[in-house]
Write an enzyme that holds these catalytic residues in place. Sequence first.
Site, PDB file in Angstrom:
ATOM      1  N   ASP A 127       0.960  -1.221  -0.132  1.00 29.95           N
ATOM      2  CA  ASP A 127      -0.090   0.173   0.096  1.00 29.95           C
ATOM      3  C   ASP A 127       0.849   1.318  -0.096  1.00 29.95           C
ATOM      4  O   ASP A 127       1.703   1.447   0.897  1.00 29.95           O
ATOM      5  CB  ASP A 127      -0.843  -0.062   1.222  1.00 29.95           C
ATOM      6  CG  ASP A 127      -2.012   1.152   1.419  1.00 29.95           C
ATOM      7  OD1 ASP A 127      -2.238   1.166   0.180  1.00 29.95           O
ATOM      8  OD2 ASP A 127      -2.249   1.483   2.285  1.00 29.95           O
ATOM      9  N   ASP A 146      -2.819   2.650  -6.048  1.00 34.20           N
ATOM     10  CA  ASP A 146      -1.886   2.744  -4.918  1.00 34.20           C
ATOM     11  C   ASP A 146      -1.725   1.274  -4.162  1.00 34.20           C
ATOM     12  O   ASP A 146      -1.017   1.340  -2.802  1.00 34.20           O
ATOM     13  CB  ASP A 146      -2.340   3.769  -3.951  1.00 34.20           C
ATOM     14  CG  ASP A 146      -3.730   3.760  -3.241  1.00 34.20           C
ATOM     15  OD1 ASP A 146      -4.437   2.744  -3.725  1.00 34.20           O
ATOM     16  OD2 ASP A 146      -4.016   4.398  -2.437  1.00 34.20           O
ATOM     17  N   GLU A 147      -2.226   0.419  -4.559  1.00 38.48           N
ATOM     18  CA  GLU A 147      -2.146  -1.119  -3.863  1.00 38.48           C
ATOM     19  C   GLU A 147      -2.318  -2.199  -4.800  1.00 38.48           C
ATOM     20  O   GLU A 147      -2.906  -2.375  -5.826  1.00 38.48           O
ATOM     21  CB  GLU A 147      -3.514  -0.850  -3.039  1.00 38.48           C
ATOM     22  CG  GLU A 147      -4.717  -1.185  -3.344  1.00 38.48           C
ATOM     23  CD  GLU A 147      -5.705  -1.552  -2.089  1.00 38.48           C
ATOM     24  OE1 GLU A 147      -5.613  -2.221  -1.372  1.00 38.48           O
ATOM     25  OE2 GLU A 147      -6.730  -1.042  -2.190  1.00 38.48           O
TER      26      GLU A 147
END
Length: 366
Positions: free
Chosen positions: A9, A107-108
């Site tokens: 993350d 973002d992950e």
Amino acid sequence: MSWWVLHVDMDQFIAAVEIRRRPELRGLPVVVGGSGDPTQPRQVVATASYEAREFGVHSGMPVRAAYKKCPQAVFLPSDPAAYDAASTEVMDTLRSFPVVVEVWGWDECFVGAETEDPEALARELRAAVAERTGLTCSVGIGDNKTRAKLATGFAKHERSHAVPFEGASLADGTDAAAGVYRLTAANWRSVMDHRPIRDLWGIGSRMEKNLNELGITTVADLAAADVDVLKKRFGPNMGAWYAALGRGLGDTQVTDVPREPVSRSHEETFPTDLVELPDIQRELRRIAEEVTREVVADGRTIQRVWVKLRFISFYTPIKSRKLKSPTQDPEVIATTALELLQKFEIRRPIRLLGVRVEFVPPDAAN
């Protein structure tokens, strides 16, 4: 070698991308969202730097409200193309390792790997991302996706919106603030049992309330709950899923095959509230036709339609209908959306309209 699931993350991703190209902003409160002009109405914060979060600014809040809380912040417009490019840099960096990378967003992602030292791998991934992209990330280690995802929250450093587990440390004594944390069956109960069910991945405020009505307030309560009671309240599938969630059970498979989209939606927040029914109908029809044309251009067929309204009170009801037969006809989708609109009780002005369409699965379409 053992199979491990890691959840990667990125830290304050959108703000970090903006700071990367504007280094002079490092250490300042930065708010990204809309046009970047905090005087304009109906704009929403996409992300805020940790410095801005200390003033109470958070993603999803109106930009104007963010300005009131932190007028000294630097306000920047959203730049999706830049975030796409930065995300690709990160994912390509992770793919350079002998791992499987399952992307879940800008973002992950989940990373699957055969290793005897998942902490060492996590530290290598974090170092490579920082060196090659200038961005930082936290890594949760788990024996399934549920635990890996939750572990990332504990891995977040002290300025994160996620609070690390009290006194958390890795097997080698490294503090959780180092950006890596392991959560498995071995420590699940000691870490999670006392926590409120809202801390679980997938439990929102509405479900928290529903579970609280059954006397379930902690993770331990959910783990010990009668599965038959849960199934009766939430249905056989979801009831069993909530029972498993309380015990930290989850999927262990990580795949690099891109996830097939199952729906598409368009939402629009209007600069001026919609009051008159003809105006509401006109805008809803336009949105429905636009999203349908995009779906048809991608060769997909629609089987269900959702309509979403947000009133000036921010009450946001949603209604849906399955079509009698799948279609690619914009008129059918627009008509269905307007029929769903009749099911809403419209007593206040509307600030947002949205239409979501669910696709016929590829296998079923053949």
